[in-house]
Design an enzyme around this catalytic site. Structure first.
Site, PDB file in Angstrom:
ATOM      1  N   CYS A 165      45.458  -4.346 -11.438  1.00  0.00           N
ATOM      2  CA  CYS A 165      45.918  -4.799 -10.133  1.00  0.00           C
ATOM      3  C   CYS A 165      47.431  -4.596  -9.979  1.00  0.00           C
ATOM      4  O   CYS A 165      48.005  -3.709 -10.594  1.00  0.00           O
ATOM      5  CB  CYS A 165      45.502  -6.246  -9.861  1.00  0.00           C
ATOM      6  N   ASP A 206      46.619 -15.474 -10.241  1.00  0.00           N
ATOM      7  CA  ASP A 206      46.542 -16.099  -8.915  1.00  0.00           C
ATOM      8  C   ASP A 206      46.490 -17.613  -9.058  1.00  0.00           C
ATOM      9  O   ASP A 206      46.948 -18.339  -8.168  1.00  0.00           O
ATOM     10  CB  ASP A 206      45.328 -15.594  -8.151  1.00  0.00           C
TER      11      ASP A 206
HETATM   12  C1  RUB Z   1      46.655  -9.681  -6.493  1.00  0.00           C
HETATM   13  C2  RUB Z   1      46.435 -10.123  -7.901  1.00  0.00           C
HETATM   14  C3  RUB Z   1      47.649 -10.254  -8.783  1.00  0.00           C
HETATM   15  C4  RUB Z   1      48.120 -11.712  -8.737  1.00  0.00           C
HETATM   16  C5  RUB Z   1      49.466 -11.893  -9.421  1.00  0.00           C
HETATM   17  O1  RUB Z   1      45.490  -9.788  -5.701  1.00  0.00           O
HETATM   18  O2  RUB Z   1      45.348 -10.456  -8.320  1.00  0.00           O
HETATM   19  O3  RUB Z   1      47.329  -9.936 -10.105  1.00  0.00           O
HETATM   20  O4  RUB Z   1      48.225 -12.132  -7.398  1.00  0.00           O
HETATM   21  O5  RUB Z   1      50.466 -11.200  -8.689  1.00  0.00           O
HETATM   22  P1  RUB Z   1      45.560  -9.390  -4.142  1.00  0.00           P
HETATM   23  P2  RUB Z   1      51.996 -11.653  -8.776  1.00  0.00           P
HETATM   24  O6  RUB Z   1      46.053  -7.982  -4.078  1.00  0.00           O
HETATM   25  O7  RUB Z   1      44.143  -9.533  -3.668  1.00  0.00           O
HETATM   26  O8  RUB Z   1      46.492 -10.367  -3.466  1.00  0.00           O
HETATM   27  O9  RUB Z   1      52.384 -11.630 -10.218  1.00  0.00           O
HETATM   28  O10 RUB Z   1      52.727 -10.617  -7.959  1.00  0.00           O
HETATM   29  O11 RUB Z   1      52.102 -13.028  -8.185  1.00  0.00           O
END
Ligand code: RUB
Length: 320
Positions: A134, A203
């Site tokens: 991701c 998340d």
């Molecule tokens: C994004 C996702 C990321 C986390 C952490 O999912 O799963 O791994 O949000 O991101 P989506 P961060 O694209 O569905 O929002 O470290 O930037 O908070």
């Protein structure tokens, strides 16, 4: 209640993922509160507070899984409500206070991502091959920091169907000059023996140390466990879900089937399509969690966070 169009634009952007990733969502939501606050006309403090609570509810309902969003709102509103309940009843001053708390949260969040990079980099060794899934700013911060320290690293990035956030990660790292290889999600096991460390973002983290992150994370964790590859999570402290302390489960967002297959194909064959956006990785598959206040085991995460952010723990939300 009517909210300004810029506020609505942010809410829509969170819903349709023009703004995405837990940290960015939280900062955008907090910024949206300041826009609503500025728009409020009148000098009745109780009406102002109701208006802000209403704005927080709209934001809270925009995307259900990333706990950073309600935690950002809680950060601002808990402080604002304390001021209001202790007698501060001037709308102009309440607005200034809200702006101040929002900036505090946004700075805290950006500093946390930077600090995670510094601390997490200590766990990356020269010559490591890393896999990430991701698009996580916290995980990217670790990788970038290790690279900037002169470590010779390679990164495998899963494409992350159906929304392909892996492409954002791959291009971001490539622009830094890092050696990046994009792979399809289902190739994670094929390559796992070449991987020294997996690093993903979060998340939400539950009271038992379980991780909620992009769908497919738990499969990768399982594969890493089987291959004895270290599985690390980069997570700001405000990814802790206080709701889980009170027996409320983290809601896993299920998105449109049309993100997975075209509508005409689905309708032609009458195939059912499911599209959960996140999954749960149990703590036994996680080696460590890198936070801005230290690196801990998943089981220790709630304890660490409790020491720093005990005020988040409330059974009800300030906007209820
Ligand atoms: C994004 C996702 C990321 C986390 C952490 O999912 O799963 O791994 O949000 O991101 P989506 P961060 O694209 O569905 O929002 O470290 O930037 O908070």
């Amino acid at each position: 209640m009517s909210y300004p169009s810029e506020f609505r634009r942010i809410v829509d952007s969170i819903i349709n993922m023009r703004i995405r990733g837990a940290g960015r969502i939280a900062r955008a939501a907090v910024k949206a509160l300041t826009i609503a606050s500025e728009y409020f006309k009148g000098d009745d403090p109780s009406k102002y507070i109701e208006y802000i609570k209403g704005a927080a509810r709209v934001l809270y309902e925009s995307r259900p899984t990333a706990v950073s969003l309600p935690n950002g709102l809680r950060y601002v509103l808990n402080k604002l409500m304390k001021d209001y309940e202790s007698g501060l009843d001037n709308v102009a001053i309440l607005k200034d206070k809200l702006d101040g708390y929002a900036s505090e949260f946004i700075n805290l969040s950006l500093n946390a991502v930077r600090r995670i990079g510094v601390l997490g980099s200590g766990r990356i060794e020269d010559g490591d091959t890393i896999l990430t899934h991701c698009n996580s700013q916290a995980a990217i911060s670790v990788i970038k920091h290790a690279f900037k320290e002169g470590k010779d690293i390679r990164v495998y990035v899963t494409e992350t169907r159906p929304r392909y956030q892996g492409r954002i990660t791959a291009s971001t790292l490539a622009k830094e000059g890092i050696d990046v290889t994009l792979i399809i999600d289902s190739a994670a096991r094929f390559f796992m023996n070449e991987i020294d460390k997996v690093i993903v973002g979060a998340d939400a983290i539950a009271a038992n140390g379980a991780l909620v992150n992009k769908i497919g994370t738990s499969q990768i964790a399982l594969i890493a466990y089987e291959a004895r590859t270290q599985f690390m999570v980069a997570s700001e402290s405000y990814k802790f879900s206080p709701d889980t302390l009170f027996g409320r489960l983290i809601k896993i967002e299920e998105r449109s089937p049309y993100e997975v297959a075209p509508r005409n194909w689905i309708e032609k064959y009458g195939v059912k399509v499911r599209n959960p956006a996140f999954d749960v990785t149990p703590p036994r598959y996680i080696d460590l969690i890198i936070t801005e206040v230290g690196i801990v085991s998943p089981e220790a995460f709630p304890i660490l966070i409790h020491n720093y952010y005990g005020e988040f723990y409330s059974e009800s939300n300030p906007w209820d």
